[in-house]
Design a protein around this motif. Structure first.
Motif, PDB file in Angstrom:
ATOM      1  N   GLN A 142       0.815  -1.201   0.000  1.00 57.79           N
ATOM      2  CA  GLN A 142       0.000   0.000   0.000  1.00 57.79           C
ATOM      3  C   GLN A 142       0.858   1.264   0.000  1.00 57.79           C
ATOM      4  O   GLN A 142       0.471   2.279  -0.583  1.00 57.79           O
ATOM      5  CB  GLN A 142      -0.939   0.004   1.207  1.00 57.79           C
ATOM      6  CG  GLN A 142      -2.041  -1.056   1.145  1.00 57.79           C
ATOM      7  CD  GLN A 142      -2.998  -0.832  -0.002  1.00 57.79           C
ATOM      8  OE1 GLN A 142      -2.734  -1.242  -1.133  1.00 57.79           O
ATOM      9  NE2 GLN A 142      -4.104  -0.170   0.269  1.00 57.79           N
ATOM     10  N   ARG A 143       2.020   1.206   0.616  1.00 50.28           N
ATOM     11  CA  ARG A 143       2.925   2.363   0.564  1.00 50.28           C
ATOM     12  C   ARG A 143       3.358   2.617  -0.871  1.00 50.28           C
ATOM     13  O   ARG A 143       3.457   3.780  -1.307  1.00 50.28           O
ATOM     14  CB  ARG A 143       4.153   2.132   1.452  1.00 50.28           C
ATOM     15  CG  ARG A 143       3.848   2.145   2.942  1.00 50.28           C
ATOM     16  CD  ARG A 143       5.096   2.354   3.782  1.00 50.28           C
ATOM     17  NE  ARG A 143       6.103   1.321   3.597  1.00 50.28           N
ATOM     18  CZ  ARG A 143       6.163   0.197   4.279  1.00 50.28           C
ATOM     19  NH1 ARG A 143       5.233  -0.072   5.214  1.00 50.28           N
ATOM     20  NH2 ARG A 143       7.133  -0.683   4.078  1.00 50.28           N
ATOM     21  N   GLU A 144       3.628   1.552  -1.625  1.00 55.42           N
ATOM     22  CA  GLU A 144       4.008   1.721  -3.031  1.00 55.42           C
ATOM     23  C   GLU A 144       2.873   2.366  -3.826  1.00 55.42           C
ATOM     24  O   GLU A 144       3.097   3.292  -4.615  1.00 55.42           O
ATOM     25  CB  GLU A 144       4.367   0.361  -3.629  1.00 55.42           C
ATOM     26  CG  GLU A 144       5.626  -0.266  -3.050  1.00 55.42           C
ATOM     27  CD  GLU A 144       5.849  -1.670  -3.569  1.00 55.42           C
ATOM     28  OE1 GLU A 144       4.996  -2.166  -4.342  1.00 55.42           O
ATOM     29  OE2 GLU A 144       6.883  -2.285  -3.206  1.00 55.42           O
ATOM     30  N   ARG A 145       1.662   1.886  -3.615  1.00 52.92           N
ATOM     31  CA  ARG A 145       0.517   2.400  -4.365  1.00 52.92           C
ATOM     32  C   ARG A 145       0.231   3.857  -3.989  1.00 52.92           C
ATOM     33  O   ARG A 145      -0.046   4.700  -4.852  1.00 52.92           O
ATOM     34  CB  ARG A 145      -0.717   1.537  -4.095  1.00 52.92           C
ATOM     35  CG  ARG A 145      -0.567   0.099  -4.576  1.00 52.92           C
ATOM     36  CD  ARG A 145      -1.788  -0.732  -4.266  1.00 52.92           C
ATOM     37  NE  ARG A 145      -2.946  -0.292  -5.028  1.00 52.92           N
ATOM     38  CZ  ARG A 145      -4.152  -0.849  -4.933  1.00 52.92           C
ATOM     39  NH1 ARG A 145      -4.344  -1.859  -4.104  1.00 52.92           N
ATOM     40  NH2 ARG A 145      -5.155  -0.410  -5.658  1.00 52.92           N
ATOM     41  N   ALA A 182      -1.412  15.010   1.329  1.00 48.60           N
ATOM     42  CA  ALA A 182      -0.991  15.024   2.729  1.00 48.60           C
ATOM     43  C   ALA A 182      -1.423  13.758   3.445  1.00 48.60           C
ATOM     44  O   ALA A 182      -0.642  13.152   4.199  1.00 48.60           O
ATOM     45  CB  ALA A 182      -1.566  16.249   3.435  1.00 48.60           C
ATOM     46  N   ALA A 183      -2.672  13.326   3.217  1.00 48.38           N
ATOM     47  CA  ALA A 183      -3.167  12.123   3.878  1.00 48.38           C
ATOM     48  C   ALA A 183      -2.406  10.889   3.399  1.00 48.38           C
ATOM     49  O   ALA A 183      -2.036  10.015   4.203  1.00 48.38           O
ATOM     50  CB  ALA A 183      -4.663  11.957   3.608  1.00 48.38           C
ATOM     51  N   GLY A 184      -2.161  10.812   2.083  1.00 53.00           N
ATOM     52  CA  GLY A 184      -1.400   9.682   1.557  1.00 53.00           C
ATOM     53  C   GLY A 184       0.000   9.634   2.132  1.00 53.00           C
ATOM     54  O   GLY A 184       0.503   8.561   2.503  1.00 53.00           O
ATOM     55  N   THR A 185       0.640  10.785   2.234  1.00 51.11           N
ATOM     56  CA  THR A 185       1.988  10.841   2.792  1.00 51.11           C
ATOM     57  C   THR A 185       1.992  10.435   4.261  1.00 51.11           C
ATOM     58  O   THR A 185       2.889   9.724   4.724  1.00 51.11           O
ATOM     59  CB  THR A 185       2.566  12.255   2.636  1.00 51.11           C
ATOM     60  OG1 THR A 185       2.603  12.593   1.238  1.00 51.11           O
ATOM     61  CG2 THR A 185       3.966  12.343   3.207  1.00 51.11           C
ATOM     62  N   GLN A 186       0.978  10.867   5.003  1.00 49.57           N
ATOM     63  CA  GLN A 186       0.881  10.470   6.409  1.00 49.57           C
ATOM     64  C   GLN A 186       0.759   8.951   6.547  1.00 49.57           C
ATOM     65  O   GLN A 186       1.386   8.349   7.422  1.00 49.57           O
ATOM     66  CB  GLN A 186      -0.316  11.160   7.067  1.00 49.57           C
ATOM     67  CG  GLN A 186      -0.116  12.650   7.307  1.00 49.57           C
ATOM     68  CD  GLN A 186      -1.378  13.349   7.738  1.00 49.57           C
ATOM     69  OE1 GLN A 186      -2.226  12.760   8.397  1.00 49.57           O
ATOM     70  NE2 GLN A 186      -1.518  14.616   7.366  1.00 49.57           N
ATOM     71  N   MET A 187      -0.027   8.329   5.695  1.00 49.46           N
ATOM     72  CA  MET A 187      -0.207   6.878   5.781  1.00 49.46           C
ATOM     73  C   MET A 187       1.078   6.131   5.404  1.00 49.46           C
ATOM     74  O   MET A 187       1.323   5.031   5.893  1.00 49.46           O
ATOM     75  CB  MET A 187      -1.370   6.450   4.888  1.00 49.46           C
ATOM     76  CG  MET A 187      -2.711   6.992   5.357  1.00 49.46           C
ATOM     77  SD  MET A 187      -4.066   6.616   4.223  1.00 49.46           S
ATOM     78  CE  MET A 187      -4.321   4.880   4.584  1.00 49.46           C
TER      79      MET A 187
END
Length: 285
Positions: A153-156, A206-211
């Motif tokens: 999920q980090r890759e995606r 921002a939300a994607g980066t936080q995750m």
């Protein structure tokens, strides 16, 4: 991506904007059956989600005598927000949840965060504790893990964050948006497209980066004296259920596993989620 099976609101549910000290937020509000609330439930949605993710929970929780409020966070769907990444730092969105809680008025409020919304709810609790006053009766984390999401999920998410900097929201939807292929009804699928286009890209980045980068804050949360529950739908590619089980133990939290519910038990097993929440909240109002 957050999925839906229905966007039809129960009869008594009201869509409106809640005014707070940090601006107004789009909410869905279900009044308690009988007109007298014994507590309020505040529901915080996940990444690419919205208040509509909780439609299946509104009626069963309201029928049990709760006032139920599901919110769009800043930058999500109908709330709107700034066009700058700094406006979506975790501290900022956590303070929004505190402000929404304060605007709901007096009486016990149970906080529920799904997925990314769980990270935000956790940050809000830690922030409120640092201020010296935690305004919630309990915290529930639903399919929200202790730290960053899985490697896959980090890759995606990394690819999505990169694309958001150079590709239009419409073009990204054409690439990632195929809800009908996952069994989403046409009406809900059309809503999902509108919702995606309403999201502010800075919020998604921002939300994607936080995750991707989220540290493990379990020990910080464990130090906050607050009843806690962890709901773990499975299978889940975002956070492995074993991580949620371990997190629940570290938090001394109630663990509610829901096999077959996937990443969104609120959508796929709302009856079991509502029953679990009510059992947990019983006696905590």
């Amino acid at each position: 991506m957050s999925q839906l099976l229905t966007v039809d609101l129960p009869v008594a549910v009201r869509a409106h904007r809640l005014r707070t000290s940090r601006g107004s937020f789009a909410v869905l509000e279900a009044p308690p059956h009988g007109g007298v609330s014994r507590a309020t439930a505040l529901l915080v949605p996940g990444f690419t989600g919205s208040k509509e993710d909780f439609i299946p929970l509104l009626e069963p929780l309201a029928a049990a005598g709760l006032r139920v409020v599901a919110m769009d966070g800043r930058g999500q769907h109908e709330t709107g927000g700034p066009r700058e990444p700094a406006g979506y730092e975790q501290t900022e969105v956590a303070r929004d949840v505190i402000a929404v809680t304060e605007a709901l008025g007096e009486g016990p409020t149970h906080l529920v965060g799904h997925s990314y919304g769980g990270l935000v709810a956790r940050a809000a609790v830690i922030e409120a504790a640092a201020r010296g006053a935690v305004p919630w009766a309990s915290l529930t984390l639903m399919n929200s893990g202790p730290a960053a999401v899985s490697e896959r999920q980090r890759e995606r998410l990394g690819m999505l964050v990169t694309a958001l900097g150079s590709v239009s929201m419409e073009d990204i939807w054409e690439f990632i948006g195929r809800p009908e292929a996952d069994g989403v009804p046409a009406k809900a699928a059309a809503f999902m497209r509108r919702r995606w286009l309403n999201n502010i890209p800075d919020h998604l980045c921002a939300a994607g980066t936080q995750m991707i980068e989220e540290p493990d804050r379990t020990e910080e949360l464990a130090r906050v004296r607050l009843p806690k529950m962890v709901i773990s739908g499975s299978p889940d590619a975002t956070w492995d259920p074993s991580q949620l089980s371990d997190m629940a133990e570290r938090l001394s939290a109630v663990l509610l596993p829901i096999p077959g519910a996937g990443h969104s038990p609120n959508v796929h097993r709302p009856g079991e989620v509502a029953a679990g929440l009510l059992a947990f909240w019983n006696g905590r109002t």
